[in-house]
Design a protein around this motif. Structure first.
Motif, PDB file in Angstrom:
ATOM      1  N   LYS A 396       1.167  -1.269  -0.112  1.00  0.00           N
ATOM      2  CA  LYS A 396      -0.241   0.114  -0.294  1.00  0.00           C
ATOM      3  C   LYS A 396       1.008   1.180   0.044  1.00  0.00           C
ATOM      4  CE  LYS A 396      -3.910  -2.443   2.321  1.00  0.00           C
ATOM      5  NZ  LYS A 396      -4.337  -2.255   3.800  1.00  0.00           N
ATOM      6  N   ILE A 397       0.815   2.135  -0.779  1.00  0.00           N
ATOM      7  CA  ILE A 397       1.794   3.496  -1.109  1.00  0.00           C
ATOM      8  C   ILE A 397       1.386   4.029  -0.512  1.00  0.00           C
ATOM      9  CG2 ILE A 397       0.291   4.199  -2.183  1.00  0.00           C
ATOM     10  CD1 ILE A 397       2.815   5.238  -4.225  1.00  0.00           C
ATOM     11  N   ALA A 398       0.455   4.261   0.546  1.00  0.00           N
ATOM     12  CA  ALA A 398      -0.495   5.089   1.621  1.00  0.00           C
ATOM     13  C   ALA A 398       0.227   4.877   3.412  1.00  0.00           C
ATOM     14  CB  ALA A 398      -1.563   5.852   1.626  1.00  0.00           C
ATOM     15  N   ARG A 399       1.149   4.378   3.474  1.00  0.00           N
ATOM     16  CA  ARG A 399       1.709   4.237   4.109  1.00  0.00           C
ATOM     17  C   ARG A 399       3.067   5.065   4.370  1.00  0.00           C
ATOM     18  NH1 ARG A 399      -0.599  -1.452   5.885  1.00  0.00           N
ATOM     19  NH2 ARG A 399       0.779  -1.270   7.700  1.00  0.00           N
ATOM     20  N   PRO A 400       3.270   4.348   5.769  1.00  0.00           N
ATOM     21  CA  PRO A 400       4.865   5.224   5.972  1.00  0.00           C
ATOM     22  C   PRO A 400       6.176   4.923   5.273  1.00  0.00           C
ATOM     23  CG  PRO A 400       3.685   4.970   8.110  1.00  0.00           C
ATOM     24  CD  PRO A 400       2.957   4.045   7.312  1.00  0.00           C
ATOM     25  N   LEU A 401       6.720   3.854   5.199  1.00  0.00           N
ATOM     26  CA  LEU A 401       7.294   3.629   4.340  1.00  0.00           C
ATOM     27  C   LEU A 401       7.044   3.772   2.763  1.00  0.00           C
ATOM     28  CD1 LEU A 401      10.495   1.823   4.274  1.00  0.00           C
ATOM     29  CD2 LEU A 401       9.507   0.075   3.447  1.00  0.00           C
ATOM     30  N   PRO A 402       6.556   2.941   2.286  1.00  0.00           N
ATOM     31  CA  PRO A 402       6.362   4.057   1.465  1.00  0.00           C
ATOM     32  C   PRO A 402       6.356   5.618   0.516  1.00  0.00           C
ATOM     33  CG  PRO A 402       4.676   2.842   0.940  1.00  0.00           C
ATOM     34  CD  PRO A 402       5.555   2.354   2.308  1.00  0.00           C
ATOM     35  N   ILE A 403       5.386   6.139   0.990  1.00  0.00           N
ATOM     36  CA  ILE A 403       6.182   7.819   1.668  1.00  0.00           C
ATOM     37  C   ILE A 403       6.605   8.165   1.887  1.00  0.00           C
ATOM     38  CG2 ILE A 403       5.102   9.654   2.926  1.00  0.00           C
ATOM     39  CD1 ILE A 403       2.709   8.345   3.427  1.00  0.00           C
ATOM     40  N   VAL A 404       8.454   7.502   2.643  1.00  0.00           N
ATOM     41  CA  VAL A 404       9.473   8.199   2.844  1.00  0.00           C
ATOM     42  C   VAL A 404      10.096   7.924   1.515  1.00  0.00           C
ATOM     43  CG1 VAL A 404      11.384   7.276   4.275  1.00  0.00           C
ATOM     44  CG2 VAL A 404       9.414   7.710   4.602  1.00  0.00           C
ATOM     45  N   LEU A 405      10.374   6.666   0.902  1.00  0.00           N
ATOM     46  CA  LEU A 405      10.632   5.963  -0.105  1.00  0.00           C
ATOM     47  C   LEU A 405      10.144   7.141  -1.254  1.00  0.00           C
ATOM     48  CD1 LEU A 405      10.736   2.532  -0.420  1.00  0.00           C
ATOM     49  CD2 LEU A 405      12.735   4.032   0.606  1.00  0.00           C
ATOM     50  N   VAL A 406       8.959   8.157  -1.460  1.00  0.00           N
ATOM     51  CA  VAL A 406       8.489   8.447  -2.788  1.00  0.00           C
ATOM     52  C   VAL A 406       9.371   9.830  -2.473  1.00  0.00           C
ATOM     53  CG1 VAL A 406       6.783   9.650  -3.395  1.00  0.00           C
ATOM     54  CG2 VAL A 406       6.342   7.413  -3.458  1.00  0.00           C
ATOM     55  N   THR A 407       9.211   9.898  -1.203  1.00  0.00           N
ATOM     56  CA  THR A 407      10.090  10.882  -0.448  1.00  0.00           C
ATOM     57  C   THR A 407      11.372  11.855  -1.173  1.00  0.00           C
ATOM     58  OG1 THR A 407       8.230  11.624   1.159  1.00  0.00           O
ATOM     59  CG2 THR A 407      10.251  13.328   1.553  1.00  0.00           C
ATOM     60  N   ALA A 408      12.118  10.538  -0.380  1.00  0.00           N
ATOM     61  CA  ALA A 408      13.195  10.628  -1.326  1.00  0.00           C
ATOM     62  C   ALA A 408      13.322  10.387  -2.989  1.00  0.00           C
ATOM     63  CB  ALA A 408      13.740   9.237  -0.369  1.00  0.00           C
ATOM     64  N   ALA A 409      13.130   9.901  -3.130  1.00  0.00           N
ATOM     65  CA  ALA A 409      12.782  10.132  -5.031  1.00  0.00           C
ATOM     66  C   ALA A 409      13.080  11.051  -5.164  1.00  0.00           C
ATOM     67  CB  ALA A 409      12.120   8.388  -5.575  1.00  0.00           C
ATOM     68  N   ILE A 410      11.400  11.968  -4.703  1.00  0.00           N
ATOM     69  CA  ILE A 410      11.098  13.162  -5.488  1.00  0.00           C
ATOM     70  C   ILE A 410      12.648  14.515  -4.693  1.00  0.00           C
ATOM     71  CG2 ILE A 410       9.928  15.563  -5.343  1.00  0.00           C
ATOM     72  CD1 ILE A 410       7.972  12.755  -4.818  1.00  0.00           C
ATOM     73  N   VAL A 411      13.001  14.547  -3.694  1.00  0.00           N
ATOM     74  CA  VAL A 411      14.101  14.598  -3.637  1.00  0.00           C
ATOM     75  C   VAL A 411      15.336  15.260  -4.399  1.00  0.00           C
ATOM     76  CG1 VAL A 411      15.808  15.385  -1.648  1.00  0.00           C
ATOM     77  CG2 VAL A 411      13.481  15.209  -1.099  1.00  0.00           C
ATOM     78  N   LEU A 412      16.026  13.448  -4.283  1.00  0.00           N
ATOM     79  CA  LEU A 412      16.791  13.494  -5.121  1.00  0.00           C
ATOM     80  C   LEU A 412      16.711  13.993  -6.777  1.00  0.00           C
ATOM     81  CD1 LEU A 412      18.099   8.984  -4.277  1.00  0.00           C
ATOM     82  CD2 LEU A 412      18.991  11.219  -3.542  1.00  0.00           C
ATOM     83  N   HIS A 413      16.051  13.555  -6.995  1.00  0.00           N
ATOM     84  CA  HIS A 413      15.982  14.617  -8.186  1.00  0.00           C
ATOM     85  C   HIS A 413      15.502  15.903  -8.517  1.00  0.00           C
ATOM     86  CE1 HIS A 413      15.082   9.817  -9.319  1.00  0.00           C
ATOM     87  NE2 HIS A 413      15.397  10.534 -10.300  1.00  0.00           N
ATOM     88  N   ALA A 414      14.393  16.479  -7.609  1.00  0.00           N
ATOM     89  CA  ALA A 414      14.762  17.474  -7.606  1.00  0.00           C
ATOM     90  C   ALA A 414      15.858  18.297  -7.448  1.00  0.00           C
ATOM     91  CB  ALA A 414      13.789  18.187  -7.260  1.00  0.00           C
ATOM     92  N   ALA A 415      16.748  17.330  -6.715  1.00  0.00           N
ATOM     93  CA  ALA A 415      18.475  18.305  -6.215  1.00  0.00           C
ATOM     94  C   ALA A 415      18.969  18.193  -7.536  1.00  0.00           C
ATOM     95  CB  ALA A 415      18.757  17.095  -5.719  1.00  0.00           C
ATOM     96  N   ALA A 416      19.152  16.762  -8.128  1.00  0.00           N
ATOM     97  CA  ALA A 416      19.903  17.055  -9.123  1.00  0.00           C
ATOM     98  C   ALA A 416      20.314  17.346 -10.061  1.00  0.00           C
ATOM     99  CB  ALA A 416      19.890  15.254  -9.479  1.00  0.00           C
ATOM    100  N   ALA A 417      18.763  18.559 -10.261  1.00  0.00           N
ATOM    101  CA  ALA A 417      17.704  19.356 -11.732  1.00  0.00           C
ATOM    102  C   ALA A 417      18.349  20.310 -11.069  1.00  0.00           C
ATOM    103  CB  ALA A 417      17.073  18.774 -11.336  1.00  0.00           C
ATOM    104  N   LEU A 418      18.638  20.953  -9.964  1.00  0.00           N
ATOM    105  CA  LEU A 418      18.698  21.797  -9.847  1.00  0.00           C
ATOM    106  C   LEU A 418      20.706  22.656  -9.249  1.00  0.00           C
ATOM    107  CD1 LEU A 418      16.153  22.928  -6.879  1.00  0.00           C
ATOM    108  CD2 LEU A 418      16.048  23.818  -8.969  1.00  0.00           C
ATOM    109  N   LEU A 419      21.007  20.824  -8.993  1.00  0.00           N
ATOM    110  CA  LEU A 419      22.671  21.791  -8.883  1.00  0.00           C
ATOM    111  C   LEU A 419      23.380  20.640  -9.770  1.00  0.00           C
ATOM    112  CD1 LEU A 419      21.963  20.312  -5.037  1.00  0.00           C
ATOM    113  CD2 LEU A 419      21.973  22.436  -5.542  1.00  0.00           C
ATOM    114  N   PHE A 420      22.913  19.566 -10.058  1.00  0.00           N
ATOM    115  CA  PHE A 420      23.583  18.902 -11.384  1.00  0.00           C
ATOM    116  C   PHE A 420      24.475  19.433 -12.485  1.00  0.00           C
ATOM    117  CE2 PHE A 420      24.720  14.985 -13.808  1.00  0.00           C
ATOM    118  CZ  PHE A 420      26.012  14.504 -13.725  1.00  0.00           C
ATOM    119  N   ILE A 421      23.286  20.294 -13.391  1.00  0.00           N
ATOM    120  CA  ILE A 421      23.342  20.275 -14.280  1.00  0.00           C
ATOM    121  C   ILE A 421      23.888  22.039 -14.553  1.00  0.00           C
ATOM    122  CG2 ILE A 421      21.460  19.006 -15.299  1.00  0.00           C
ATOM    123  CD1 ILE A 421      19.566  21.567 -15.060  1.00  0.00           C
TER     124      ILE A 421
END
Length: 421
Positions: A396-421
């Motif tokens: 179930k995606i609306a549980r604590p662990l999946p929510i943490v994993l979705v958040t981590a993925a968003i942070v990584l990709h957003a940070a990369a889009a701002l910092l890596f390029i």
């Protein structure tokens, strides 16, 4: 999906709006091209050529004609030409490739919305929003949209149209299942013209994906056979021939376009001349040692495509990204749930996994892993199939662990889009 409510719909729509706004925000950063400043406007040049009534590219003086093929003193685009055609109105209006990639991202959100609201099992009101955030902001779709260079927009359009093709296939299968349920054991015709038209639209989307990334065309026979099988199994043959002709039209379009594109460039309908294209010197030692295609490239691709995690640093930004790409499971850890689903795969799941493996063969055996990238943009060639499998995984995606994993993925990709390029 059962118990569809206004709350679920509103939350999912809000997530789409937030995702688009986030993509717009990271796309508006100044000096957004890759830090090596190597951006070459392949598709702008191709659109410009088409507006001038020609197909050869005219690179500005001093520019390296990377990913072009030189033939009889002229330069031609070596990679799939779809974006060059789609960008013609953007070129005519003087719009940037960022506007183009944002358009592709908008269409992707529409496909995701339809898929999640019609073909994904829900366990809470927040499922739709979390799936939207995970697939759009927590994968390479966000980074490819933000970077907006030719190398990245090619995989972006390929991933978009492949996703749309998969959605149309699901629509047809759902329609056939509804007809079978209504028939309640009585003879029935699985296809009507509406279903056949939907299937043809899906094959057309797949053909477009193949014109963006040529190797995606290998899925056309698979999708065609999957759509045609119910006709031979249950349909009346006279009607079947008419419906098969409708389904075959996009396949014929793809083959005819590729033959025409090769002929008008090189005078040879059967040659892409891809082996003659000019590529980054970063890969020259690989090509010199193993050639363009080799099984020796598989393990590096698997590492960079699936499991490679960036190095940890004591200082800001605390991560050192591998320029050959960082793996899907590392950067989008929600996909790790696929591993726990494998032992419960059903027939449709194995079909999706088979398509993902089939597409990966020409990708993982090619000399290039991509370069100067945060993630591994070629995952967009098989990501739609893995996304489908993930929605069928037993969690179930609306549980604590999946929510943490979705958040981590968003942070990584957003940070990369701002910092890596």
């Amino acid at each position: 999906m059962s118990a569809w409510s206004a709350k679920r719909r509103n939350l999912t729509i809000a997530a789409c709006v937030i995702a688009w706004a986030a993509a717009l925000l990271v796309s508006l950063q100044p000096n957004g091209e890759l830090s090596s400043n190597r951006y070459l406007p392949f598709y702008h040049l191709q659109a410009e050529a088409l507006l001038d009534g020609r197909v050869d590219l005219k690179f500005p003086e001093g520019w390296w004609a990377q990913d072009a093929v030189e033939f009889e003193g002229r330069q031609y685009l070596a990679i799939g030409p779809l974006n060059g055609f789609l960008m013609v109105p953007y070129q005519a209006l003087g719009l940037s490739e960022r506007a183009f990639t944002l358009t592709l991202f908008t269409l992707l959100l529409l496909v995701l919305y339809r898929f999640i609201t019609r073909h994904v099992a829900w366990h809470s009101d927040f499922d739709g929003a979390l799936w939207i955030f995970g697939f759009s902001l927590g994968t390479m779709f966000l980074f490819c949209t933000a970077v907006a260079t030719a190398w990245f927009s090619a995989t972006l359009s390929g991933g978009l149209f492949l996703s749309a093709a998969g959605l149309m296939l699901l629509e047809v299968r759902a329609a056939i299942a509804r007809k079978a349920q209504k028939a309640a054991g009585r003879p029935y015709e699985p296809y009507c013209w509406r279903s056949a038209a939907t299937g043809a639209l899906g094959l057309f989307c797949l053909a477009l994906a193949g014109l963006s990334r040529f190797h995606l065309g290998i899925l056309l026979p698979v999708f065609f056979a999957t759509l045609a099988w119910p006709m031979f199994r249950d349909g009346r043959y006279k009607k079947t021939m008419h419906l098969l002709a409708l389904l075959a039209a996009p396949v014929v379009f793809y083959a005819a376009f590729v033959l025409w594109w090769n002929w008008i460039r090189f005078g040879d309908p059967l040659s892409l001349k891809y082996a003659n294209h000019q590529f980054a010197g970063h890969f020259q030692p690989w090509v010199d040692q193993f050639g363009f295609n080799s099984w020796r490239f598989v393990l590096p691709h698997v590492y960079h495509g699936l499991i490679g995690f960036p190095k940890l640093l004591p200082g800001w930004p605390h991560l050192q990204f591998d320029e050959n790409g960082n793996g899907l499971f590392a950067m989008s850890p929600l996909f790790i749930f696929l591993i726990f689903r494998a032992r419960r795969f059903e027939r449709e799941d194995w079909w999706a996994l088979g398509c993902a493996v089939l597409v990966s063969i020409p990708v993982f055996t090619l000399f290039t892993t991509g370069w100067r990238q945060f993630g591994y943009r070629y995952t967009l060639d098989f990501l739609p199939f893995l996304a489908f499998l993930l929605t069928r995984a037993d969690f179930k995606i609306a549980r604590p662990l999946p929510i943490v994993l979705v958040t981590a993925a968003i942070v990584l990709h957003a940070a990369a889009a701002l910092l890596f390029i």
